[in-house]
Structures are given as C-alpha cells and as structure tokens.
Write a protein that holds these residues in place. Structure first.
Motif, PDB file in Angstrom:
ATOM      1  N   ALA A  57       0.726  -1.086  -0.070  1.00 53.73           N
ATOM      2  CA  ALA A  57       0.072  -0.001   0.039  1.00 53.73           C
ATOM      3  C   ALA A  57       0.865   1.327  -0.044  1.00 53.73           C
ATOM      4  N   GLY A  58       2.005   1.122   0.342  1.00 56.88           N
ATOM      5  CA  GLY A  58       2.944   2.268   0.362  1.00 56.88           C
ATOM      6  C   GLY A  58       3.694   2.528  -0.789  1.00 56.88           C
ATOM      7  N   VAL A  59       3.343   1.850  -1.981  1.00 55.81           N
ATOM      8  CA  VAL A  59       3.946   1.858  -3.153  1.00 55.81           C
ATOM      9  C   VAL A  59       2.978   2.377  -4.121  1.00 55.81           C
ATOM     10  N   ASP A  60       3.417   3.506  -4.897  1.00 56.02           N
ATOM     11  CA  ASP A  60       2.571   4.098  -5.734  1.00 56.02           C
ATOM     12  C   ASP A  60       3.251   3.884  -7.314  1.00 56.02           C
ATOM     13  N   ALA A  61       2.496   3.797  -8.458  1.00 57.65           N
ATOM     14  CA  ALA A  61       2.914   3.335  -9.652  1.00 57.65           C
ATOM     15  C   ALA A  61       1.970   3.625 -10.718  1.00 57.65           C
ATOM     16  N   ASP A  62       2.365   4.335 -11.730  1.00 56.27           N
ATOM     17  CA  ASP A  62       1.495   4.268 -12.703  1.00 56.27           C
ATOM     18  C   ASP A  62       0.956   2.984 -13.488  1.00 56.27           C
ATOM     19  N   CYS A  63       1.819   2.047 -13.541  1.00 55.14           N
ATOM     20  CA  CYS A  63       1.496   0.799 -13.781  1.00 55.14           C
ATOM     21  C   CYS A  63       0.619  -0.097 -12.969  1.00 55.14           C
ATOM     22  N   ALA A  64       0.528   0.292 -11.874  1.00 54.62           N
ATOM     23  CA  ALA A  64      -0.368  -0.495 -10.982  1.00 54.62           C
ATOM     24  C   ALA A  64      -1.630  -0.928 -11.176  1.00 54.62           C
ATOM     25  N   GLY A  74       7.381  -2.442 -20.851  1.00 55.72           N
ATOM     26  CA  GLY A  74       8.698  -1.443 -20.940  1.00 55.72           C
ATOM     27  C   GLY A  74       9.226  -1.289 -19.655  1.00 55.72           C
ATOM     28  N   ARG A  75       8.825   0.083 -19.156  1.00 54.90           N
ATOM     29  CA  ARG A  75       9.200   0.545 -17.867  1.00 54.90           C
ATOM     30  C   ARG A  75       8.411   0.943 -17.000  1.00 54.90           C
ATOM     31  N   CYS A  76       8.530   1.215 -15.663  1.00 53.08           N
ATOM     32  CA  CYS A  76       7.590   1.385 -14.763  1.00 53.08           C
ATOM     33  C   CYS A  76       8.486   2.097 -13.550  1.00 53.08           C
ATOM     34  N   GLU A  77       7.900   3.247 -13.039  1.00 53.33           N
ATOM     35  CA  GLU A  77       8.598   3.744 -11.700  1.00 53.33           C
ATOM     36  C   GLU A  77       7.794   3.497 -10.680  1.00 53.33           C
ATOM     37  N   LEU A  78       8.242   2.944  -9.677  1.00 56.49           N
ATOM     38  CA  LEU A  78       7.741   2.627  -8.507  1.00 56.49           C
ATOM     39  C   LEU A  78       8.303   3.603  -7.252  1.00 56.49           C
ATOM     40  N   ARG A  79       7.184   4.131  -6.874  1.00 60.54           N
ATOM     41  CA  ARG A  79       7.595   5.446  -5.859  1.00 60.54           C
ATOM     42  C   ARG A  79       6.995   4.931  -4.648  1.00 60.54           C
ATOM     43  N   ILE A  80       8.153   4.745  -3.615  1.00 59.25           N
ATOM     44  CA  ILE A  80       8.032   4.000  -2.310  1.00 59.25           C
ATOM     45  C   ILE A  80       8.067   5.260  -1.306  1.00 59.25           C
ATOM     46  N   ALA A  81       7.004   5.335  -0.370  1.00 59.86           N
ATOM     47  CA  ALA A  81       6.953   6.030   0.445  1.00 59.86           C
ATOM     48  C   ALA A  81       7.996   6.092   1.696  1.00 59.86           C
ATOM     49  N   ASP A  82       8.228   6.741   2.254  1.00 57.39           N
ATOM     50  CA  ASP A  82       9.172   6.427   3.407  1.00 57.39           C
ATOM     51  C   ASP A  82       8.690   5.541   4.333  1.00 57.39           C
ATOM     52  N   ASP A 131      15.255   2.383   2.583  1.00 59.43           N
ATOM     53  CA  ASP A 131      15.281   3.010   3.880  1.00 59.43           C
ATOM     54  C   ASP A 131      14.677   4.433   4.069  1.00 59.43           C
ATOM     55  N   ARG A 132      14.226   4.904   2.832  1.00 62.06           N
ATOM     56  CA  ARG A 132      13.735   6.288   2.721  1.00 62.06           C
ATOM     57  C   ARG A 132      12.804   6.169   1.556  1.00 62.06           C
ATOM     58  N   ALA A 133      12.176   7.328   1.522  1.00 59.46           N
ATOM     59  CA  ALA A 133      11.278   7.556   0.297  1.00 59.46           C
ATOM     60  C   ALA A 133      12.135   7.657  -1.022  1.00 59.46           C
ATOM     61  N   THR A 134      11.980   6.794  -2.141  1.00 57.36           N
ATOM     62  CA  THR A 134      12.774   6.603  -3.094  1.00 57.36           C
ATOM     63  C   THR A 134      11.948   6.053  -4.387  1.00 57.36           C
ATOM     64  N   THR A 135      12.690   6.141  -5.536  1.00 62.41           N
ATOM     65  CA  THR A 135      12.020   5.607  -6.680  1.00 62.41           C
ATOM     66  C   THR A 135      12.924   4.425  -7.243  1.00 62.41           C
ATOM     67  N   VAL A 136      12.032   3.398  -7.473  1.00 58.64           N
ATOM     68  CA  VAL A 136      12.660   2.103  -8.373  1.00 58.64           C
ATOM     69  C   VAL A 136      11.959   1.988  -9.465  1.00 58.64           C
ATOM     70  N   LEU A 137      13.111   1.846 -10.389  1.00 59.02           N
ATOM     71  CA  LEU A 137      12.618   1.620 -11.910  1.00 59.02           C
ATOM     72  C   LEU A 137      12.714  -0.118 -12.347  1.00 59.02           C
ATOM     73  N   VAL A 138      11.523  -0.365 -12.453  1.00 55.05           N
ATOM     74  CA  VAL A 138      11.294  -1.929 -13.159  1.00 55.05           C
ATOM     75  C   VAL A 138      11.027  -1.988 -14.536  1.00 55.05           C
TER      76      VAL A 138
END
Length: 151
Positions: A57-64, A74-82, A131-138
């Motif tokens: 629930a703490g992960v936001d993504a346009d591909c969700a 192709g690609r998707c950015e996952l924005r993880i809350a702190d 360990d902090r708010a970050t973006t992960v590219l999948v």
C-alpha cells in the motif's frame, strides 16, 4: 576475592575449556556449503525482528493494476513512501525483469539487477533494500506482471 568467588571463577574457566574441546571435537573436515544457512541463524533472525517487507500500500506506480499488482510494458517507476526504517521491497514475476534503485544509507550509487525465473519454476524474485522515500525503476521489455510480495 572470597574463596567462593575464586571457586566459581575456576569452575567457569573449566566449563569454557570443556565447551571449546567439545566444539573442536564435534567439528568436521568438510568445507561446508556457502549457500546453506544454519537453522539457528534463521531462528535468531526471527527473534531479532529482522527486516520486514515494504507494505504494498506504500508503493505508488502508474502501472499499478491493483494494490501490489503491477502490469509493466517496457518500464515503470515505483514510488515508495518513506518506510520509517530499513525494509525490503520484494518483487516477484513469472517472467524475467530488471530493477534499478539507489542504494540505501549514505551510499552514492545505483544498483541494477536483471533477474531471471528460477529453474524450479518459482519465477523471478528481486529484493531491494529501501530506507527512505525513493523511486525504483522496473523494466520488462516483453511486458510482464510483477507483484509486490510481503515475504
């Protein structure tokens, strides 16, 4: 130091020597399996809390497609809350996929990994320390379904 304390200290010394002798005698000459882990290590990890997984629930993504379920073309950015501490983002997919994320802590580099499905048919798994708010590219060039796991 009283006689009682001296006797206790001597008994402790003898006990340590006996335990050392038993440990040396009980050892084996094989080199062991570097991939294997003693069950005591797992027990201590569970008792100490270990690292918990990132809450989907703490992960936001346009591909969700839904919470914890990603459809990647192709690609998707996952924005993880702190997460409020060190957590592990666990991504699973039946297909191969790539992951790119910044390293936790004060490290100033990016970690990239291409994960392939396991030979036993269990799929591909990537574990990313957060360990902090970050973006992960999948990335998944051929398109794939990726789930955010809790274990």
């Amino acid at each position: 130091m009283s006689e009682q304390q001296k006797a206790l200290l001597a008994a402790l010394g003898v006990l340590l020597v006996v335990l050392f002798a038993v440990a040396v005698g009980a050892g084996s000459d094989d080199r062991g399996d570097p991939a294997a882990r003693h069950p005591l290590v797992d027990l201590l990890g569970r008792a100490g809390g270990g690292r918990s997984a990132v809450d989907p629930a703490g992960v936001d993504a346009d591909c969700a497609e839904a919470t914890g379920r990603l459809v990647i073309n192709g690609r998707c950015e996952l924005r993880i809350a702190d997460p409020g501490g060190l957590r592990t983002l666990i991504l699973r997919s039946p297909q191969a996929f790539g992951v790119r994320a910044t390293a936790p802590g004060d490290a100033d580099f990016t970690v990239t990994d291409e994960v392939d499905p396991a030979a036993d048919g269990s799929g591909a798994v990537a574990r990313v320390a957060v360990d902090r708010a970050t973006t992960v590219l999948v990335s998944c060039p051929a398109g794939c379904l990726v789930t955010i796991a809790q274990d």
